[in-house]
Design a protein around this motif. Structure first.
Motif, PDB file in Angstrom:
ATOM      1  N   ASN A  28      23.708  53.983  -3.036  1.00 51.29           N
ATOM      2  CA  ASN A  28      23.814  52.531  -3.076  1.00 51.29           C
ATOM      3  C   ASN A  28      25.281  52.143  -2.967  1.00 51.29           C
ATOM      4  N   VAL A  29      25.651  51.488  -1.874  1.00 46.22           N
ATOM      5  CA  VAL A  29      27.029  51.035  -1.667  1.00 46.22           C
ATOM      6  C   VAL A  29      27.181  49.658  -2.296  1.00 46.22           C
ATOM      7  N   LEU A  30      28.044  49.563  -3.298  1.00 47.29           N
ATOM      8  CA  LEU A  30      28.210  48.311  -4.034  1.00 47.29           C
ATOM      9  C   LEU A  30      29.294  47.425  -3.446  1.00 47.29           C
ATOM     10  N   ASN A  31      30.294  48.040  -2.834  1.00 47.15           N
ATOM     11  CA  ASN A  31      31.385  47.260  -2.266  1.00 47.15           C
ATOM     12  C   ASN A  31      32.233  48.173  -1.402  1.00 47.15           C
ATOM     13  N   LEU A  32      33.221  47.593  -0.744  1.00 46.55           N
ATOM     14  CA  LEU A  32      34.147  48.380   0.064  1.00 46.55           C
ATOM     15  C   LEU A  32      35.471  47.648   0.179  1.00 46.55           C
ATOM     16  N   PHE A  33      36.528  48.405   0.450  1.00 48.77           N
ATOM     17  CA  PHE A  33      37.842  47.837   0.719  1.00 48.77           C
ATOM     18  C   PHE A  33      38.604  48.833   1.586  1.00 48.77           C
ATOM     19  N   ARG A  34      39.787  48.420   2.066  1.00 48.49           N
ATOM     20  CA  ARG A  34      40.580  49.244   2.961  1.00 48.49           C
ATOM     21  C   ARG A  34      41.805  49.786   2.230  1.00 48.49           C
ATOM     22  N   LEU A  35      42.082  51.060   2.443  1.00 53.45           N
ATOM     23  CA  LEU A  35      43.250  51.706   1.862  1.00 53.45           C
ATOM     24  C   LEU A  35      43.789  52.700   2.881  1.00 53.45           C
ATOM     25  N   GLN A  36      45.028  52.504   3.300  1.00 53.69           N
ATOM     26  CA  GLN A  36      45.670  53.367   4.301  1.00 53.69           C
ATOM     27  C   GLN A  36      44.793  53.508   5.550  1.00 53.69           C
ATOM     28  N   ASN A  37      44.319  52.379   6.027  1.00 51.93           N
ATOM     29  CA  ASN A  37      43.510  52.327   7.257  1.00 51.93           C
ATOM     30  C   ASN A  37      42.197  53.098   7.146  1.00 51.93           C
ATOM     31  N   ARG A  38      41.752  53.358   5.941  1.00 57.30           N
ATOM     32  CA  ARG A  38      40.452  53.976   5.726  1.00 57.30           C
ATOM     33  C   ARG A  38      39.584  53.041   4.887  1.00 57.30           C
ATOM     34  N   THR A  39      38.289  53.063   5.162  1.00 57.54           N
ATOM     35  CA  THR A  39      37.357  52.271   4.358  1.00 57.54           C
ATOM     36  C   THR A  39      36.982  53.065   3.118  1.00 57.54           C
ATOM     37  N   ILE A  40      37.194  52.466   1.954  1.00 61.11           N
ATOM     38  CA  ILE A  40      36.836  53.091   0.682  1.00 61.11           C
ATOM     39  C   ILE A  40      35.555  52.425   0.193  1.00 61.11           C
ATOM     40  N   LEU A  41      34.549  53.234  -0.093  1.00 58.95           N
ATOM     41  CA  LEU A  41      33.246  52.733  -0.499  1.00 58.95           C
ATOM     42  C   LEU A  41      33.056  52.895  -2.003  1.00 58.95           C
ATOM     43  N   VAL A  42      32.641  51.813  -2.641  1.00 52.73           N
ATOM     44  CA  VAL A  42      32.249  51.874  -4.056  1.00 52.73           C
ATOM     45  C   VAL A  42      30.766  52.258  -4.069  1.00 52.73           C
ATOM     46  N   THR A  43      30.487  53.503  -4.427  1.00 57.26           N
ATOM     47  CA  THR A  43      29.152  54.074  -4.231  1.00 57.26           C
ATOM     48  C   THR A  43      28.535  54.464  -5.561  1.00 57.26           C
ATOM     49  N   GLU A  44      27.260  54.149  -5.710  1.00 55.90           N
ATOM     50  CA  GLU A  44      26.523  54.429  -6.937  1.00 55.90           C
ATOM     51  C   GLU A  44      25.546  55.579  -6.705  1.00 55.90           C
ATOM     52  N   TYR A  45      25.526  56.534  -7.641  1.00 59.84           N
ATOM     53  CA  TYR A  45      24.599  57.665  -7.599  1.00 59.84           C
ATOM     54  C   TYR A  45      23.693  57.633  -8.823  1.00 59.84           C
ATOM     55  N   GLN A  46      22.424  57.894  -8.593  1.00 62.52           N
ATOM     56  CA  GLN A  46      21.479  58.161  -9.670  1.00 62.52           C
ATOM     57  C   GLN A  46      21.177  59.657  -9.606  1.00 62.52           C
ATOM     58  N   ILE A  47      21.587  60.397 -10.621  1.00 59.86           N
ATOM     59  CA  ILE A  47      21.523  61.856 -10.582  1.00 59.86           C
ATOM     60  C   ILE A  47      20.066  62.316 -10.689  1.00 59.86           C
ATOM     61  N   GLU A  48      19.657  63.133  -9.732  1.00 61.10           N
ATOM     62  CA  GLU A  48      18.309  63.696  -9.711  1.00 61.10           C
ATOM     63  C   GLU A  48      18.389  65.208  -9.844  1.00 61.10           C
ATOM     64  N   SER A  49      17.239  65.844 -10.065  1.00 69.10           N
ATOM     65  CA  SER A  49      17.213  67.276 -10.354  1.00 69.10           C
ATOM     66  C   SER A  49      17.745  68.116  -9.201  1.00 69.10           C
ATOM     67  N   ASP A  50      17.492  67.703  -7.963  1.00 70.00           N
ATOM     68  CA  ASP A  50      17.946  68.470  -6.805  1.00 70.00           C
ATOM     69  C   ASP A  50      19.246  67.933  -6.230  1.00 70.00           C
ATOM     70  N   ASP A  51      19.945  67.084  -6.992  1.00 73.06           N
ATOM     71  CA  ASP A  51      21.180  66.466  -6.524  1.00 73.06           C
ATOM     72  C   ASP A  51      22.315  67.483  -6.547  1.00 73.06           C
ATOM     73  N   THR A  52      23.205  67.408  -5.565  1.00 71.42           N
ATOM     74  CA  THR A  52      24.362  68.304  -5.549  1.00 71.42           C
ATOM     75  C   THR A  52      25.335  68.022  -6.689  1.00 71.42           C
ATOM     76  N   LEU A  53      25.187  66.899  -7.370  1.00 66.85           N
ATOM     77  CA  LEU A  53      26.061  66.555  -8.487  1.00 66.85           C
ATOM     78  C   LEU A  53      25.494  66.985  -9.829  1.00 66.85           C
ATOM     79  N   ASN A  54      24.249  67.319  -9.885  1.00 71.16           N
ATOM     80  CA  ASN A  54      23.581  67.619 -11.149  1.00 71.16           C
ATOM     81  C   ASN A  54      24.214  68.836 -11.818  1.00 71.16           C
ATOM     82  N   GLY A  55      24.572  68.679 -13.111  1.00 75.22           N
ATOM     83  CA  GLY A  55      25.121  69.778 -13.894  1.00 75.22           C
ATOM     84  C   GLY A  55      26.615  69.972 -13.767  1.00 75.22           C
ATOM     85  N   LEU A  56      27.291  69.201 -12.928  1.00 75.91           N
ATOM     86  CA  LEU A  56      28.729  69.366 -12.740  1.00 75.91           C
ATOM     87  C   LEU A  56      29.515  68.551 -13.759  1.00 75.91           C
TER      88      LEU A  56
END
Length: 696
Positions: free
Chosen positions: A526-554
């Protein structure tokens, strides 16, 4: 997809192989500028992409789009047969980004019926309907490119101090740029890591001698560098706003502010501006013209009548003559002349006739004015009581084009306490449109001469015509070369050409800004917002951690440094209390909610589970105080994420190496923690640490 008529489906592709079921498959409906941008980004994420369009484009905004597409289906994406042949049943997500909202919504219904699990990413500005569809359909997200890009336009119009801002869980966050000067509170007194706190995170640090490089991910700065004069620092800060003090100050000064504004309205320059705007506003308005003609006629009759009565009756002074004329204009012929007849029998006949004429004229013209004023009051519903602020005179932003983007840009600039004026030539109710904003209702060509362009800070051209935006931008630059120039474009190729030819302008392509949000949303984030920094788009991104998520347990330190993102909100269980600028030692669990700042490069790595290698180790030399051994073991386990028994074993074997490789920021923080506990340790490359461990 301008035409909604069904057509024959024709595959168009050079790829003859079938799709691999192990790869993510995405379907993009609508190959306009936004659709082509989405295709490119999805391919960068490693997904396989096909597209449906009503007609094969004659030219491509992005030349290599045909090579990025596995297949191009020519047909109507609303048709069930078209979606079936495009293999909607195997899609992970379908992106509906045509320029027709109805087509997008109807296609979303058809896709959901054919594939209940497909992710629906829809281009739509109907916020209420989007929320209802999200509740009813599930796995549904909708964006509007113009709304996503408004923040970028507003921020480009400002000075370099504030690069981005957004609201999250009732808090305002700002991305702030600092150029360190001699005497700054951080200069020569702080190391970079010391700026991090519960309300601040360092996003970028660059010394005066470092080359300007493109930002691919965060944490590419050295935590131990000392901040010196000439350095640039970009931080994310939770904005407190000093609420109580600000409120008290506002309340105490409100009366003085009103007095100051009232005095400013009396200045000759502002008075001339009001007169000019009033003259322009009456152009083409028949009612106001009638009022002006009637008013001028009555004024002339008053002057003429006063002069005649004063000349023919020496006993009357000027005030009495004026009152007599006013009485006649208001219908008092009988009362006035009956009294005069008694006292002065020698009233000239022509003067009596003139008095009768005054009464008749007054009845007609004053009656017309009464009627028009009554109609105006009823129409405006007493809105005449609210006055627009005066036009700013200097250091302000000029927004040209007050469509959806223009209105949002004005609202965002005002939220940041910036002085702003709008320009529009639209036929809109002037009294009800942005009543608290100074606006010039005129053609943009002439309006630029009325908004103090010479002393403006920035000009933002965001009309619906990119050629017109370029024209207004160049006109503004010719008058004020020092102002920040922001130009809105829609075509990526046109955007790139303008940016190269006019490097002083900030040229922002709406589709390019928003396409990253659409592409990221296709993966379930879920992308909540965005802005520009050094000519790159920075995304404010929301994650809901699931069991098979690459972020789970880190650990959050592993997420931050392994994937190059900045964690700004962590909520345990998704419904409990949430923490801003969370600790690196928190471990993610199923059901947690995490909000990060990330580039598309970092989000691609999260999607693939590609973490940066851990290259740093810890050599623990000696324990100065045996009483801290227990706490030292706890710190090792907390910061590194290792088993507590392993950490205690390492402490018991001092001097020794810590057998787990860490990220540089993580290793430096662990060394600082251990040193505070009187445990002497050093950070070294992991290979060197291993060799030391085998020789001792």
């Amino acid at each position: 997809m301008d035409s909604l008529h069904p057509s024959v489906l024709r595959p168009s592709s050079q790829n003859s192989e079938f799709y691999s079921h192990t790869e993510d498959y995405f379907l993009v409906c609508g190959l306009g500028s936004l659709g082509q941008q989405c295709v490119t980004i999805l391919r960068e994420f490693g997904g396989r992409v096909s597209a449906i369009d009503q007609h094969k484009p004659d030219t491509w905004d992005i030349p290599d789009i045909p090579e990025c597409l596995d297949r191009l289906w020519i047909g109507d994406c609303q048709q069930t047969d078209v979606l079936k042949q495009a293999e909607i049943d195997r899609c992970r997500a379908i992106l509906l980004v045509t320029s027709n909202e109805q087509v997008n919504i109807e296609t979303a219904f058809a896709a959901r019926l054919l594939n209940p699990a497909v992710r629906l990413v829809v281009r739509s500005a109907k916020q209420n309907l989007n929320q209802l569809l999200e509740q009813q359909l599930g796995n549904f997200v909708a964006f509007e490119p113009t709304q996503l890009s408004a923040h970028a336009f507003a921020l480009a119009a400002m000075d370099r101090d504030i690069l981005g801002f957004f609201h999250l869980d009732g808090e305002q966050f700002r991305v702030v740029h600092y150029t360190i000067q001699t005497g700054h509170r951080w200069c020569n007194t702080r190391r970079v890591y010391e700026l991090n706190s519960s309300s601040r995170r360092v996003l970028l640090h660059r010394s005066a001698t470092d080359p300007v490089t493109e930002l691919h991910q965060f944490h590419q700065w050295n935590p131990m560098d000392r901040i010196l004069a000439g350095d640039e620092v970009v931080t994310l800060e939770r904005f407190q706003g000093h609420g109580s003090e600000r409120a008290a100050s506002t309340q105490s000064s409100s009366i003085f502010e009103k007095v100051r504004l009232a005095l400013r309205r009396l200045q000759p320059s502002l008075l001339r501006q009001y007169i000019e705007q009033f003259q322009h506003n009456t152009q083409g308005n028949q009612i106001q013209r009638v009022v002006i003609i009637c008013g001028l006629t009555i004024l002339g009759l008053v002057i003429l009548g006063t002069a005649l009565f004063w000349r023919n009756y020496p006993n009357l002074n000027v005030l009495d003559a004026f009152v007599a004329t006013a009485v006649l204009l208001l219908g008092g012929f009988g009362d006035l002349f009956s009294e005069l007849t008694i006292t002065n029998s020698g009233i000239p006949q022509w003067l009596r006739l003139f008095g009768l004429f005054l009464t008749l004229a007054g009845t007609a013209f004053v009656g017309v004015i009464y009627a028009l004023l009554t109609e105006k009051l009823l129409t405006l519903r007493l809105q005449f009581l609210s006055r627009r602020p005066p036009l700013p005179t200097q250091n302000h932003s000029i927004v040209i084009g007050l469509g959806q983007v223009g209105q949002q840009v004005i609202a965002l600039l005002q939220e940041l306490k910036q002085s702003v004026v709008g320009i529009t030539d639209s036929q809109i109710p002037q009294a009800t449109f942005l009543p608290q904003t100074p606006i010039v209702f005129s053609s943009q060509n002439t309006a630029l001469t009325k908004v103090n362009l010479e002393s403006a800070r920035s000009v933002v051209a965001v009309t619906a015509d990119e050629m017109q935006n370029l024209e207004f931008g160049l006109m503004a630059h010719a008058v004020n070369p020092n102002c920040r120039l922001v130009i809105r474009t829609y075509n990526r190729r046109f955007n790139d050409n303008v940016a190269r030819l006019f490097p002083y302008a900030h040229v922002l392509c709406v589709s390019a800004l928003s396409a990253e949000a659409f592409a990221v949303a296709a993966f379930g984030e879920n992308v909540l917002n965005l802005f520009r920094l050094q000519n790159r788009t920075i995304l404010v991104t929301e994650y809901q951690i699931e069991s098979d998520d690459t972020l789970n347990g880190l650990l959050l330190s592993e997420v931050s440094y392994g994937y190059g993102v900045v964690a700004i909100v962590h909520q345990r269980g998704g419904s409990g209390s949430w923490t801003t600028m969370p600790s690196d030692d928190s471990r993610l669990q199923v059901g947690d909610r995490l909000v990060v700042l990330a580039t598309t490069t970092s989000l691609q790595r999260i999607e693939r589970g590609e973490m940066a290698p851990r290259q740093w180790g810890i050599w623990i030399e000696r324990l100065l105080s045996p009483t801290t051994a227990f706490d030292a073991g706890s710190e090792l386990a907390r910061v590194s994420g290792c088993d507590l028994n392993l950490a205690r074993t390492v402490i018991d074997q001092i001097p020794t190496q810590f057998p787990i490789a860490l990220y540089k920021h993580q290793a430096l923080r662990l060394v600082r923690r251990l040193n505070k506990l009187q445990v002497m340790a050093q950070i070294r490359s992991f290979e060197v640490t291993q060799s030391l461990g085998t020789t001792r």
